[in-house]
Scaffold this active site. Structure first.
Site, PDB file in Angstrom:
ATOM      1  CB  SER A   9      -0.955  -0.061   1.191  1.00 40.42           C
ATOM      2  OG  SER A   9      -1.859   1.001   1.149  1.00 40.42           O
ATOM      3  CG  ASP A  41      -2.546   4.032  -1.472  1.00 43.76           C
ATOM      4  OD1 ASP A  41      -3.322   4.097  -2.444  1.00 43.76           O
ATOM      5  OD2 ASP A  41      -2.613   3.123  -0.625  1.00 43.76           O
ATOM      6  CG  ASP A  87      -2.791  -0.570  -2.415  1.00 41.76           C
ATOM      7  OD1 ASP A  87      -2.701   0.589  -1.971  1.00 41.76           O
ATOM      8  OD2 ASP A  87      -3.437  -1.465  -1.840  1.00 41.76           O
ATOM      9  CG  ASP A 132      -6.215   1.040  -0.972  1.00 45.04           C
ATOM     10  OD1 ASP A 132      -5.324   1.912  -1.026  1.00 45.04           O
ATOM     11  OD2 ASP A 132      -6.222   0.138  -0.117  1.00 45.04           O
TER      12      ASP A 132
HETATM   13 MG    MG Z   1      -3.468   1.416  -0.154  1.00 45.04          MG
END
Ligand code: MG
Length: 456
Positions: free
Chosen positions: A100, A241, A243, A245
Site C-alpha cells: 500500500s 498511494d 496500490d 485504493d
Molecule cells: Mg493502499
C-alpha cells in the site's frame, strides 16, 4: 451492528506486511498461499503493485495456492481495488501482493474473499492458525492446480468505472494524475481519458524504486503535482498511494485538500441524490456527520480500518438498511454501487462528476464546508491498554464510546484515544468547531495521560 475487531498475530488491519529479506520473505508468502489454498478451493486471482519484490512474492503465493489445488490466474500489475473488482465478478478469491502506502523496502499480502472484500478477522485468525501449525492441504500430482495469465482483465475494471458515469462527463476538463509510480499508472490515466478529460500525468511510469515520491501521497510529496495543475490550468490534481485504493486531491490552485474535507465534499454530493447511511470509523472528523445530517442522512461509526467499514456496510445492507457511502478520512472511499472496498480510481471519477456539475471551482467548494479544528498526537507508552483503562476511569463523568479505544465527548469537543495496533504508543485526536474547546480538552486529557507515562 458495526464489525468487531479480533486479535490477530500475523495480519494487521490491512493484510500482512514487512520488510523484504527481513520479516517479509518468499517462505512466509508461500505458506500464506498454502494456507489460503487449503481453505478456499477454485480459481484464485493474483495481482501485485509496482514494488521491486512484487514478482518474487507473487510467484511464491501462486506456488502455494497451486500446490494446495487451486487454479491461479495471474492478473499482473494493477491496483488493489482492480483485483477486488475482478475477484467479485470472476473468481473464488484473490491474493494481492502490496504494501500500500509503505516505503519501497516493504511488501505484503492482502487476501480477498469471493465478494471482493478483504478477508475479515474471523477467517484471518483461522488462516493464521493454519500457517503457524503448518496445517496445509497439499495435493498429490493429479490434483495440483493450473497457472495462467490474464493481464488484459484489468480493462473490465477501468471500463466499469468509465461506464458508471454519463458518457464524456469530463469533456472540456483538464486534470493531472500522480500515481506515484505505483499501480494506478496502468489505470487512472486511462479512466480519466475515458471520461473525456484532457489528462496530464506526473510519476506515471511504473517504478518500484519510487523515484518521484514515496508511495504515501502526503502533501510534502505533491509539489510537482501542484505545479503541473497550475501550469496546465487543470481543474484538480489527484494522487494515489502505492496500490491506489486511496485518492487525495489538490485544488486548481495546487492547494492540498485535507482528506476529511474530500470525504465530506463527496458525501455531500452523494447525499444530495441518495438519502441513507454513511459508514466511517470513529476517527473521522465531525465534519462528515455535520454535512451528512444536513442532507437528511445519518452516520454509523466503526472501529478504525477500512475492512470494518466495508463489512459494516455489507451487514447493514443485509438487514435492509440503505447504505449510500462509506470510507475513512485518509482518502480511502467506498462506493457501494460499484464495490465494497476503497477505490482510488472511482474516487477520481466522482471528483470529475462533481466538478462537471459545479459552477464553482474545487477551491470554492472546499471553502464552503464547515470548519473544524483537530489536534493529533502520538505518545510512546509501554502499556497502552492499561493507560486506556486509567483514562476511562478519569473521564467517567463524560459520555464514552468504546467502539475503538475511547471516544470521549465533552460539550462541543470530542476526543479519540486509542492504542496503536502495531507499536507501543497511543494516538490522541481532539476536535471541535471551536478552537479553544479543542485546545482545552486536549490539555485536560494530557493532564491525565502524562502522569501515567512518568510513573512507568
Ligand atoms: Mg493502499
Amino acid at each position: 451492528m458495526a464489525a468487531e475487531k479480533l486479535q490477530k498475530r500475523l495480519f494487521g488491519t490491512n493484510g500482512v506486511r514487512g520488510i523484504i529479506g527481513k520479516d517479509m520473505t518468499p517462505e512466509l508468502v508461500l505458506s500464506i498461499g498454502l494456507a489460503f489454498g487449503s481453505m478456499r478451493k477454485g480459481r484464485i486471482a493474483v495481482g501485485r503493485d509496482s514494488r521491486t519484490s512484487g514478482e518474487s512474492l507473487a510467484n511464491a503465493v501462486k506456488a502455494g495456492l497451486m500446490a494446495a489445488g487451486c487454479d491461479v490466474v495471474d492478473c499482473g500489475m494493477l491496483p488493489t481495488p482492480a483485483l477486488q473488482y475482478l475477484v467479485m465478478h470472476h473468481f473464488d478469491g484473490g491474493a494481492m501482493i502490496t504494501a500500500s502506502h509503505n516505503p519501497p523496502e516493504y511488501n505484503g499480502v492482502k487476501i480477498i474473499e469471493p465478494d471482493g472484500t478483504e478477508m475479515g478477522d474471523e477467517q484471518t485468525v483461522i488462516l493464521e492458525e493454519r500457517i503457524f501449525s503448518r496445517n496445509f492441504d497439499v495435493q498429490t500430482w493429479e490434483h495440483v492446480g493450473f497457472g495462467t495469465t490474464a493481464t488484459q482483465l484489468v480493462d473490465d475494471y477501468t471500463n466499469a468505472i468509465i461506464n458508471s458515469v454519463p458518457k464524456n462527463i469530463g469533456a472540456n476538463m483538464s486534470v493531472v494524475v500522480d500515481p506515484g509510480c505505483g499501480a494506478a499508472s496502468v489505470t487512472t490515466p486511462k479512466i480519466l481519458t475515458g471520461l473525456g478529460c484532457r489528462v496530464f500525468s506526473i510519476n506515471a511510469q511504473i517504478d518500484g524504486h519510487f523515484p518521484g515520491r514515496l508511495p504515501e501521497p502526503s502533501p510534502e510529496g505533491l509539489a510537482g503535482l501542484a505545479d503541473l495543475v497550475r501550469s496546465t490550468r487543470s481543474a484538480f490534481g489527484v494522487a494515489h498511494d502505492g496500490d491506489a485504493d486511496r485518492a487525495v486531491f489538490v485544488d486548481e490552485n495546487g492547494r492540498f485538500i485535507e482528506e476529511n474535507q474530500e470525504f465530506a465534499l463527496i458525501a455531500d454530493y452523494i447525499c444530495r441524490e441518495h438519502r441513507g447511511i454513511i459508514v466511517t470509523p470513529v476517527s473521522s472528523s465531525l465534519l462528515i456527520e455535520t454535512v451528512v445530517k444536513k442532507r437528511g442522512s445519518s452516520v454509523v461509526y466503526t472501529p478504525v480500518g477500512s475492512i470494518y467499514v466495508a463489512r459494516t456496510m455489507r451487514s447493514l445492507l443485509d438487514t435492509g438498511e440503505t447504505v449510500v457511502f462509506g470510507g475513512e478520512g485518509n482518502g480511502g472511499l467506498i462506493f457501494p454501487n460499484h464495490q465494497f472496498c476503497r477505490d482510488g480510481g472511482m474516487t477520481a471519477t466522482i471528483m470529475v462528476a462533481i466538478l462537471a456539475q459545479s459552477e464553482l471551482p474545487l477551491s470554492k467548494l472546499i471553502d464552503q464546508l464547515p470548519v473544524f479544528h483537530m489536534i493529533k498526537e502520538k505518545i510512546r507508552i509501554s502499556n497502552p491498554e492499561q493507560l486506556i483503562e486509567q483514562l476511562a476511569e478519569s473521564c467517567k463523568g463524560y459520555p464514552i464510546d468504546r467502539t475503538d479505544g475511547l471516544r470521549i465527548t465533552k460539550g462541543n469537543a470530542w476526543a479519540l484515544v486509542r492504542p496503536s495496533g502495531t507499536e507501543p504508543l497511543i494516538r490522541v485526536m481532539v476536535e471541535s468547531a471551536v478552537p479553544d474547546s479543542a485546545r482545552q480538552f486536549y490539555q485536560e486529557l494530557m493532564g491525565y495521560i502524562m502522569p501515567a507515562i512518568k510513573s512507568e
